[in-house]
Design a protein around this motif. Structure first.
Motif, short mmCIF file in Angstrom:
data_model
loop_
_atom_site.label_atom_id
_atom_site.label_comp_id
_atom_site.label_asym_id
_atom_site.label_seq_id
_atom_site.Cartn_x
_atom_site.Cartn_y
_atom_site.Cartn_z
N PHE A 288 0.82 -1.20 0.00
CA PHE A 288 0.00 0.00 0.00
C PHE A 288 0.86 1.25 0.00
O PHE A 288 0.53 2.25 -0.63
N ARG A 289 1.98 1.20 0.73
CA ARG A 289 2.84 2.38 0.80
C ARG A 289 3.38 2.74 -0.59
O ARG A 289 3.38 3.91 -0.99
N ARG B 23 0.51 4.15 -2.74
CA ARG B 23 0.19 5.53 -2.43
C ARG B 23 1.21 6.49 -3.04
O ARG B 23 0.87 7.56 -3.53
N TYR B 24 2.47 6.07 -3.00
CA TYR B 24 3.51 6.93 -3.58
C TYR B 24 3.31 7.08 -5.09
O TYR B 24 3.37 8.21 -5.63
N GLY C 79 0.46 9.27 -5.90
CA GLY C 79 0.81 10.65 -5.58
C GLY C 79 1.63 11.33 -6.65
O GLY C 79 1.50 12.54 -6.89
#
Length: 590
Positions: free
Chosen positions: A59-60, A63-64, A67
């Motif tokens: 997930f990290r 998200r990056y 973004g």
């Protein structure tokens, strides 16, 4: 102390396990709103999300990537002139998969406000460079598209070097984009320095010298001290290639070794090609029967660059022997002095003919599109038509001797000589003889052929062909078969056999005074190089009034490395001898 050391390690392990447990698959990435395939493709290849499509990531990391997707898309649109787009990135999650939708409104493009594109120095007075500056894009008021800008910048830099401004460099190279005003100001300035000149040229043949160096001196049409131009070296390369003596030609100017007068030395390194070219093959024709083809060419007979050729086509019913000797010619136009002798014997169920022809010619390359040939012919021919009712009956031979001059012009202006998609090619022949001056009859002839190519999209091609021939004579009966016109066959009117169309004696074509044929053909090719074609041919060979014959058909195509291979099946619409004809041909037709 041991407990304090163990706690961070356990925490890191738990975090790592948590990331693995919460992995998600990146699904489809949809781009909306652009309406331009090229811009959309550039955005897509710039997105990090597209690179991990179908993969499981944390997930990290997801998200990056979401973004930075907006910034990646924004940067991908700038080369097209769009610096202020509105971008919305949305995601939807279902069953452990995340699909991403990117909606883009490109907005108004940035346009060129001011354009200062110039050359300082001697190049400022060069009219060819001035034309390149005038053609530079984008100009004031046009969208600041990076593609024509970079192409124009590279073109002028390349042209400076081609025209001998080897010290040229940028004095200014700046583009200022004001997003608020949707404006771009271009400042692009070169300093050309002084123009260099043509210097001494040296030829080196490695590993051994096969051609006397004085022959190459005739190919150098400039004088030392004249302005340098890359086009002069390109023309020298083309002339060396046409001679066909060498397998590799390396031409290297050395501006770094120029003298005080800026004279650039030029080194030419030549690698000889094999001296002999031998060919062999099998042949078969309905009229000629089975046969073999043998040939040998000597690329260079001696150090003066002379060439020799011997070719034999020996079939059951048709035989041809050709001997040829060529000498390089450089006065006026690059070309060849050629002397050839050809003997032919044809004894089919239709005709019994023999001929021998001596030809002396001078060819010259007028420019890169036009080749000219002037020749003198001496022809002796014997022929008789076989009695269809009594093939064993003795033949009544006719004899003819014709001496005549001939002029031939060959013009080819296409984008690709092997597989043209745009352009035109053709030839025209003028010839004539005078009774009592080496010919048995007065005659004059003109014969022209032309082919026009036009690509339609990436995989379609339209081909139009035409042929016209006319003979002025009052003694057609005295003219041998080789000086008459015929129609029918592969490159004439498909749907009819070779020479089927025109005046006939039984089943055999007599040949005619005039000929007119035309073709319209459409081709479609697939990604694998194969394709299909539909076509219609029409025309006639005639003495007084035309008897038009038309054939239609379909064919298979293959874009081979040596040119299109064509296999056609055609049907004649005007009483053909056969209900269908099969035609096999290879190579480009001009």
């Amino acid at each position: 102390m041991p407990g304090r050391t163990l706690a961070p390690a356990l925490a890191a392990l738990l975090l790592l396990m948590s990331g693995a447990a919460h992995a998600v698959q990146v699904g489809e990435v949809v781009i909306r709103g652009l309406g331009d395939d090229e811009m959309e493709d550039n955005v897509r290849v710039s997105l990090s999300l597209v690179d991990v499509g179908g993969e499981d990531i944390s997930f990290r990391r997801l998200r990056y990537m979401i973004g930075v997707a907006e910034d990646e898309a924004r940067e991908a649109l700038e080369p097209f002139g769009y610096y202020s787009p509105e971008i919305q990135v949305e995601q939807s999650r279902a069953n452990g998969r995340v699909d991403v939708s990117i909606t883009i409104d490109p907005g108004e493009p940035v346009r060129v406000r001011n354009s200062d594109v110039a050359i300082i120095g001697a190049g400022n007075r060069d009219r060819y460079l001035a034309q390149d500056l005038a053609d530079f894009e984008p100009g004031p008021g046009e969208v600041f598209d990076h593609r024509p800008y970079e192409a124009g910048k590279a073109r002028i830099s390349r042209r400076l070097a081609e025209r001998g401004y080897f010290d040229a460099d940028f004095a200014a190279r700046r583009v200022e984009v004001t997003r608020a005003d949707l404006a771009a100001d271009i400042e692009l300035v070169w300093t050309s320095g002084e123009r260099y000149n043509m210097g001494p040229i040296s030829f080196e043949q490695d590993p051994r010298e096969i051609i006397h160096p004085h022959l190459f001196d005739r190919l150098v049409y400039w004088n030392e001290g004249e302005y340098y131009h890359q086009g002069r070296l390109d023309r020298l390369r083309t002339s060396l290639q046409r001679l066909d003596y060498f397998s590799a030609i390396d031409i290297e100017p050395r501006p770094e070794d120029a003298d005080a007068d800026r004279r650039v030395p030029v080194d030419v390194r030549l690698t000889p090609a094999p001296r002999k070219v031998q060919t062999a093959g099998l042949s078969y024709g309905t009229d000629s029967g089975a046969g073999i083809r043998l040939g040998e060419e000597r690329r260079y007979v001696n150090r003066r660059g002379h060439k020799a050729l011997a070719q034999l086509d020996y079939a059951q019913k048709r035989k041809t022997l050709t001997l040829q000797y060529r000498i390089p010619a450089f006065a006026w136009l690059d070309g060849w002095y050629t002397v050839s002798l050809q003997g032919a014997d044809e004894q089919t169920r239709y005709v019994d003919t023999r001929r021998i022809e001596l030809v002396g010619s001078r060819s010259g390359q007028y420019n890169r599109h036009l080749n000219l040939v002037a020749s003198a012919h001496v022809l002796r021919e014997r022929w008789a038509y076989v009695d269809q009712d009594d093939p064993d009956a003795p033949s009544e031979y006719r004899y003819a001797t014709f001496s005549y001059p001939s002029l031939r012009a060959e013009y080819v202006d296409v984008d690709d000589r092997i597989f043209p998609r745009r352009g035109i090619g053709g030839n025209i022949v003028l010839r004539g003889g005078v009774e009592g001056a080496g010919s048995d009859a007065n005659f004059a002839q003109v014969h022209a052929r032309a082919t026009w190519y036009r690509g339609i999209g990436e995989r379609h091609r339209l081909i139009l062909r035409g042929e016209a021939g006319h003979t002025w004579t009052d003694a057609l009966v005295a003219m041998p078969p080789s000086l008459r016109f015929y129609a029918g066959g592969d490159r004439s009117i498909r749907g009819y056999d070779w020479r089927e169309v025109g005046p006939r004696l039984g089943d055999y074509a007599l040949g005619a005074k005039h000929v007119f044929t035309g073709t319209a053909e459409y081709e479609h090719y697939f990604e694998n190089g194969f394709g299909f074609a539909v076509f219609a041919d029409s025309g006639s060979a005639f003495d007084d009034s035309p008897d038009w014959h038309t054939g239609v058909g379909v064919g298979v195509r293959w874009a081979s490395p040596v040119g299109p291979l064509r296999l056609d099946i055609a049907r004649g619409l005007d009483e053909p001898d056969s209900p269908f004809t099969l035609h096999l041909d290879i190579g480009t037709v001009f």
